[in-house]
Design a protein around this motif. Sequence first.
Motif, PDB file in Angstrom:
ATOM      1  N   LEU A  22      15.232   4.713  31.744  1.00 20.53           N
ATOM      2  CA  LEU A  22      14.179   4.718  32.754  1.00 20.53           C
ATOM      3  C   LEU A  22      13.010   5.630  32.435  1.00 20.53           C
ATOM      4  N   TRP A  23      13.288   6.901  32.011  1.00 17.97           N
ATOM      5  CA  TRP A  23      12.195   7.879  31.992  1.00 17.97           C
ATOM      6  C   TRP A  23      11.043   7.539  31.049  1.00 17.97           C
ATOM      7  N   PRO A  24      11.260   6.919  29.867  1.00 19.95           N
ATOM      8  CA  PRO A  24      10.067   6.616  29.053  1.00 19.95           C
ATOM      9  C   PRO A  24       9.186   5.529  29.661  1.00 19.95           C
ATOM     10  N   LEU A  25       9.758   4.774  30.623  1.00 17.84           N
ATOM     11  CA  LEU A  25       9.048   3.622  31.182  1.00 17.84           C
ATOM     12  C   LEU A  25       8.510   3.878  32.588  1.00 17.84           C
ATOM     13  N   ASN A  26       8.732   5.083  33.114  1.00 16.05           N
ATOM     14  CA  ASN A  26       8.310   5.385  34.484  1.00 16.05           C
ATOM     15  C   ASN A  26       6.821   5.153  34.705  1.00 16.05           C
ATOM     16  N   THR A  27       5.997   5.699  33.806  1.00  7.60           N
ATOM     17  CA  THR A  27       4.553   5.573  33.972  1.00  7.60           C
ATOM     18  C   THR A  27       4.119   4.110  33.913  1.00  7.60           C
ATOM     19  N   ILE A  28       4.702   3.369  32.976  1.00  7.67           N
ATOM     20  CA  ILE A  28       4.369   1.943  32.844  1.00  7.67           C
ATOM     21  C   ILE A  28       4.759   1.187  34.111  1.00  7.67           C
ATOM     22  N   TYR A  29       5.948   1.494  34.665  1.00  7.94           N
ATOM     23  CA  TYR A  29       6.408   0.792  35.859  1.00  7.94           C
ATOM     24  C   TYR A  29       5.510   1.124  37.063  1.00  7.94           C
ATOM     25  N   ILE A  30       5.212   2.413  37.248  1.00 10.04           N
ATOM     26  CA  ILE A  30       4.386   2.819  38.386  1.00 10.04           C
ATOM     27  C   ILE A  30       2.963   2.270  38.252  1.00 10.04           C
ATOM     28  N   HIS A  31       2.423   2.304  37.038  1.00  9.17           N
ATOM     29  CA  HIS A  31       1.035   1.907  36.812  1.00  9.17           C
ATOM     30  C   HIS A  31       0.861   0.387  36.822  1.00  9.17           C
ATOM     31  N   GLU A  32       1.749  -0.316  36.127  1.00  2.20           N
ATOM     32  CA  GLU A  32       1.554  -1.757  35.936  1.00  2.20           C
ATOM     33  C   GLU A  32       2.314  -2.622  36.938  1.00  2.20           C
ATOM     34  N   HIS A  33       3.512  -2.169  37.342  1.00  2.00           N
ATOM     35  CA  HIS A  33       4.326  -2.987  38.257  1.00  2.00           C
ATOM     36  C   HIS A  33       4.091  -2.624  39.722  1.00  2.00           C
ATOM     37  N   LEU A  34       3.858  -1.334  39.988  1.00  2.00           N
ATOM     38  CA  LEU A  34       3.605  -0.925  41.369  1.00  2.00           C
ATOM     39  C   LEU A  34       2.116  -0.816  41.659  1.00  2.00           C
ATOM     40  N   GLY A  35       1.284  -0.965  40.613  1.00  2.00           N
ATOM     41  CA  GLY A  35      -0.163  -1.027  40.803  1.00  2.00           C
ATOM     42  C   GLY A  35      -0.832   0.285  41.150  1.00  2.00           C
ATOM     43  N   LYS A  36      -0.263   1.405  40.719  1.00  2.00           N
ATOM     44  CA  LYS A  36      -0.844   2.711  41.012  1.00  2.00           C
ATOM     45  C   LYS A  36      -1.615   3.236  39.800  1.00  2.00           C
ATOM     46  N   SER A  37      -2.561   4.131  40.060  1.00  2.00           N
ATOM     47  CA  SER A  37      -3.368   4.695  38.974  1.00  2.00           C
ATOM     48  C   SER A  37      -2.538   5.663  38.133  1.00  2.00           C
ATOM     49  N   LEU A  38      -3.072   6.023  36.968  1.00  2.00           N
ATOM     50  CA  LEU A  38      -2.382   6.989  36.119  1.00  2.00           C
ATOM     51  C   LEU A  38      -2.294   8.353  36.797  1.00  2.00           C
ATOM     52  N   THR A  39      -3.296   8.694  37.593  1.00  2.00           N
ATOM     53  CA  THR A  39      -3.241   9.965  38.318  1.00  2.00           C
ATOM     54  C   THR A  39      -2.095   9.963  39.317  1.00  2.00           C
ATOM     55  N   VAL A  40      -1.931   8.860  40.050  1.00  2.00           N
ATOM     56  CA  VAL A  40      -0.817   8.747  40.989  1.00  2.00           C
ATOM     57  C   VAL A  40       0.518   8.771  40.244  1.00  2.00           C
ATOM     58  N   ALA A  41       0.596   8.050  39.127  1.00  2.00           N
ATOM     59  CA  ALA A  41       1.817   8.058  38.327  1.00  2.00           C
ATOM     60  C   ALA A  41       2.142   9.465  37.852  1.00  2.00           C
TER      61      ALA A  41
END
Length: 399
Positions: A22-41
């Motif tokens: 999970l941890w290497p993909l957290n930013t990708i999931y939050i940014h691309e799948h949940l639609g949040k900005s990199l700052t939010v991620a």
Amino acid sequence: MPRSLWLLIIGMMINVTGASFLWPLNTIYIHEHLGKSLTVAGFVLMLNAAASVIGNLVGGILFDKIGGFKSILLGIVITLMSVITLMFFHQWPVYMYLLILIGFGSGIVFPATYALAGTVWPEGGRKSFNAIYVAQNVGVAAGASLGGIVASVSFNYIFIANAALYAVFFLIAFFGYRNIDGAQGSQTSILDQKGVVKNRTKFTALIILCIGYLLCWVGYVQWPSTISSHTQNLNIPLHQYSLLWTINGALIVCGQPLISLFVKRFAKTIKKQMVIGFVIFIGSFIVASYAEQFSGFLVAMVILTIGEMLVWPAVPTIANDLAPKGRQGFYQGFVNSTATGGRMIGPILGGFVVDYYNMNLLFYIIIGLLTIGIFTTILYDKKLNVAVKGDQTPSEVGV
């Protein structure tokens, strides 16, 4: 190595394998799948890391109070319940709340494991911590390589695999760690440590050392956060990005003989080992700043891996040697909290800089922070008159 240390190694490997899905993909999931900005991620990862900081301190204190078995088991139960829930509820904002709980639970486990490793084989010096470190990276290699493949099919399978491996870790700890506490060093009360309390030189040295350690983690954590998103913007496939972490773990496991030879010949003290590691870290970020294809990031990752092989095992080794008797858990908790603090600051700093400026500025900032880390490492033991053991003689300290 004693049997009890092997059990700790196996448990750590299973633990990190699950987390690495999970941890290497957290930013990708939050940014691309949940639609949040990199700052939010980055902010979410900061909350996860903040919870882990608290967990690290709690885990270290619990180790000194109730022992390693109960401390580790408590951390696993909290994490396991969270990842099971994550299997069914992984939308926003529940995903964020569960990541916070996972951070707290896993934070309890790490310092207790490191402290236990130091007490079950005290004559092993740095070997105990290096063994746990290698086990972590076997888990990173296995989890990251499989995670990229599984995520390309469905992220739902990531959550299932994560929960299954934590369940296995729980069983190993419950049945295997029960009697390890018998090998733990005896605890001491504050009254037994009056001299230690009055003389804070060792703890001050640890704080100075950990400043550089924190800055190093601020840079390192860019790889699973901003750099992971950067590779996606460069159209590097997700499975290739995950392959970078597989190579990272494989190099750490297979490269131990070469690193040992290098340390014996060129870095005979832990301080020299760390300074060289910081310089190598800087080289990896210089290469990454120019990378535009997978091959460039591959070279940067190889260089980064060499640096972390020198730095990461050194700090818990120094902490174990600085720790007064009965305070190993607290010192390891402090070290792990520092690392987690870097993981907390790194994503939010990196996300902000990339969102509002650019990746090149972020690389310059990280190189500057690593340079500061070199100086704190050089200065940490200037007031120390006690040798840091870790496979070296007193005359080697401070060279």
